[in-house]
Design a protein around this motif. Sequence first.
Motif, PDB file in Angstrom:
ATOM      1  N   ASP A   1       0.823  -1.201   0.000  1.00  0.00           N
ATOM      2  CA  ASP A   1       0.000   0.000   0.000  1.00  0.00           C
ATOM      3  C   ASP A   1       0.865   1.262   0.000  1.00  0.00           C
ATOM      4  O   ASP A   1       1.973   1.261   0.555  1.00  0.00           O
ATOM      5  N   PRO A   2       0.383   2.354  -0.591  1.00  0.00           N
ATOM      6  CA  PRO A   2       1.154   3.607  -0.578  1.00  0.00           C
ATOM      7  C   PRO A   2       1.552   4.099   0.806  1.00  0.00           C
ATOM      8  O   PRO A   2       2.592   4.734   0.955  1.00  0.00           O
ATOM      9  N   TYR A   3       0.758   3.800   1.852  1.00  0.00           N
ATOM     10  CA  TYR A   3       1.173   4.245   3.188  1.00  0.00           C
ATOM     11  C   TYR A   3       2.442   3.525   3.631  1.00  0.00           C
ATOM     12  O   TYR A   3       3.249   4.084   4.395  1.00  0.00           O
ATOM     13  N   VAL A   4       2.640   2.293   3.151  1.00  0.00           N
ATOM     14  CA  VAL A   4       3.864   1.548   3.466  1.00  0.00           C
ATOM     15  C   VAL A   4       5.052   2.181   2.749  1.00  0.00           C
ATOM     16  O   VAL A   4       6.139   2.336   3.327  1.00  0.00           O
TER      17      VAL A   4
ATOM     18  N   SER B   1       2.265  -2.425  10.494  1.00  0.00           N
ATOM     19  CA  SER B   1       1.057  -2.431  11.327  1.00  0.00           C
ATOM     20  C   SER B   1       0.679  -1.045  11.811  1.00  0.00           C
ATOM     21  O   SER B   1      -0.282  -0.894  12.571  1.00  0.00           O
ATOM     22  N   VAL B   2       1.420  -0.022  11.370  1.00  0.00           N
ATOM     23  CA  VAL B   2       1.160   1.348  11.807  1.00  0.00           C
ATOM     24  C   VAL B   2       1.124   2.290  10.607  1.00  0.00           C
ATOM     25  O   VAL B   2       1.780   2.059   9.591  1.00  0.00           O
ATOM     26  N   PHE B   3       0.330   3.354  10.745  1.00  0.00           N
ATOM     27  CA  PHE B   3       0.400   4.484   9.834  1.00  0.00           C
ATOM     28  C   PHE B   3       1.411   5.459  10.415  1.00  0.00           C
ATOM     29  O   PHE B   3       1.394   5.751  11.609  1.00  0.00           O
TER      30      PHE B   3
ATOM     31  N   ALA C   1     -14.652   8.777  14.767  1.00  0.00           N
ATOM     32  CA  ALA C   1     -15.443   9.504  13.773  1.00  0.00           C
ATOM     33  C   ALA C   1     -14.809  10.851  13.430  1.00  0.00           C
ATOM     34  O   ALA C   1     -15.088  11.426  12.376  1.00  0.00           O
ATOM     35  N   ARG C   2     -13.932  11.351  14.299  1.00  0.00           N
ATOM     36  CA  ARG C   2     -13.258  12.636  14.066  1.00  0.00           C
ATOM     37  C   ARG C   2     -11.775  12.442  13.781  1.00  0.00           C
ATOM     38  O   ARG C   2     -10.970  13.366  13.960  1.00  0.00           O
ATOM     39  N   LEU C   3     -11.398  11.235  13.343  1.00  0.00           N
ATOM     40  CA  LEU C   3      -9.986  10.923  13.140  1.00  0.00           C
ATOM     41  C   LEU C   3      -9.334  11.861  12.136  1.00  0.00           C
ATOM     42  O   LEU C   3      -8.239  12.373  12.382  1.00  0.00           O
TER      43      LEU C   3
ATOM     44  N   TYR D   1      -3.408  12.468   5.253  1.00  0.00           N
ATOM     45  CA  TYR D   1      -4.498  11.576   5.669  1.00  0.00           C
ATOM     46  C   TYR D   1      -5.037  10.747   4.517  1.00  0.00           C
ATOM     47  O   TYR D   1      -5.591   9.659   4.726  1.00  0.00           O
ATOM     48  N   GLU D   2      -4.852  11.226   3.294  1.00  0.00           N
ATOM     49  CA  GLU D   2      -5.364  10.455   2.158  1.00  0.00           C
ATOM     50  C   GLU D   2      -4.727   9.075   2.066  1.00  0.00           C
ATOM     51  O   GLU D   2      -5.319   8.158   1.485  1.00  0.00           O
ATOM     52  N   LEU D   3      -3.550   8.889   2.647  1.00  0.00           N
ATOM     53  CA  LEU D   3      -2.931   7.560   2.676  1.00  0.00           C
ATOM     54  C   LEU D   3      -3.741   6.610   3.558  1.00  0.00           C
ATOM     55  O   LEU D   3      -3.918   5.436   3.226  1.00  0.00           O
ATOM     56  N   ILE D   4      -4.222   7.115   4.691  1.00  0.00           N
ATOM     57  CA  ILE D   4      -5.076   6.301   5.558  1.00  0.00           C
ATOM     58  C   ILE D   4      -6.400   6.011   4.857  1.00  0.00           C
ATOM     59  O   ILE D   4      -6.852   4.864   4.805  1.00  0.00           O
ATOM     60  N   GLN D   5      -6.990   7.062   4.285  1.00  0.00           N
ATOM     61  CA  GLN D   5      -8.294   6.895   3.646  1.00  0.00           C
ATOM     62  C   GLN D   5      -8.230   5.918   2.477  1.00  0.00           C
ATOM     63  O   GLN D   5      -9.123   5.074   2.306  1.00  0.00           O
TER      64      GLN D   5
END
Length: 335
Positions: free
Chosen positions: A66-69, A146-148, A296-298, A310-314
Amino acid sequence: MKLELVSRLRAESGRARRYLSAVPYRLRGNALRFIRETHQQLPARPSPDRPTLVLFAHFDTEGIVDPYVVHYLKALHGLGATIIFVSGSPKLTTESVAPLRPLCAGIYTRRTLCLDFGSWHLAWSILKQRGWSLDQFDRLVLANDSVFGPLFPIDEMWSSFRGADMYGAIESAEFGVHLQSFFLAWELDSRTRPFLEDFWNGFKYIVDKVNIVEQYEIGLSRRAREAGLSMRPFVSVADIRATYERSSDHQWASKFSGEPFNHTLYYWDGLIEHFRFPFLKASLPRYNDPWHDSMARLREFIEQRTDYPYELIQANLDRLGCGPSTWVKPPVPPA
């Protein structure tokens, strides 16, 4: 009832296959048999201008890096790291591996066995087979996906690692005081190199997750203390407890005076707010387990306090079908 039985039978069958997979290593000690794909072979010798050795463990249910990795690996690479990447996903898509090539010295996949410690041990076995040695490096790091993160510049944590033999992102007192294994580091010298050689050369593949955590995650810190090695976390249990009074309205404040617990799961927001902790456990936005009203407010929380994209998480949540669609509050059991 029938679906539950089928699910149980599949789980038992999978466990049996993993036990059988561990047998060849226990008999012959050749972890290299677990390699499934070699996307990039280690060179004959490491680059002398990259003195930090990183063993990076990955897993993805869809065989995608994934791109976050990639974002995380870029940060590690920026520390002057030589990275050996081992995925517990036996097959990876070619297009998702492409961004890794300039960042990693070696890229491999393996049979899924013994979770992240299995990947780290295979990386260790590969580097030994290629003639590499810890003598060629100044530091060793174990890390996983296992982490962002890093949510903050990783050098903030990295530069704090001074004056000890072994370091970790965070200390936990749950089931015994230890450094959590998703980010561990060692200064490499005449004290730590023999310790690490003994640990990895004596490694045994374990199937049961509880035993893996006890023997290897918690056990690694225990063995380090017994060997006389000093340890220093970026965030200690004592530091965290000192902030409880500033979080008296926290959803999980009732745990603060109870048994030790995993702060990365229950106090993730306090870690980021009070310590600029650079990681968010990926399981939280994926499954919101344990339940947090704050999830909900992450997005707002991350974007207001960090520069992390944040788009990496999304994007990860969208691909895996997780995130807000799974953040359904569990029903309260009847009294």
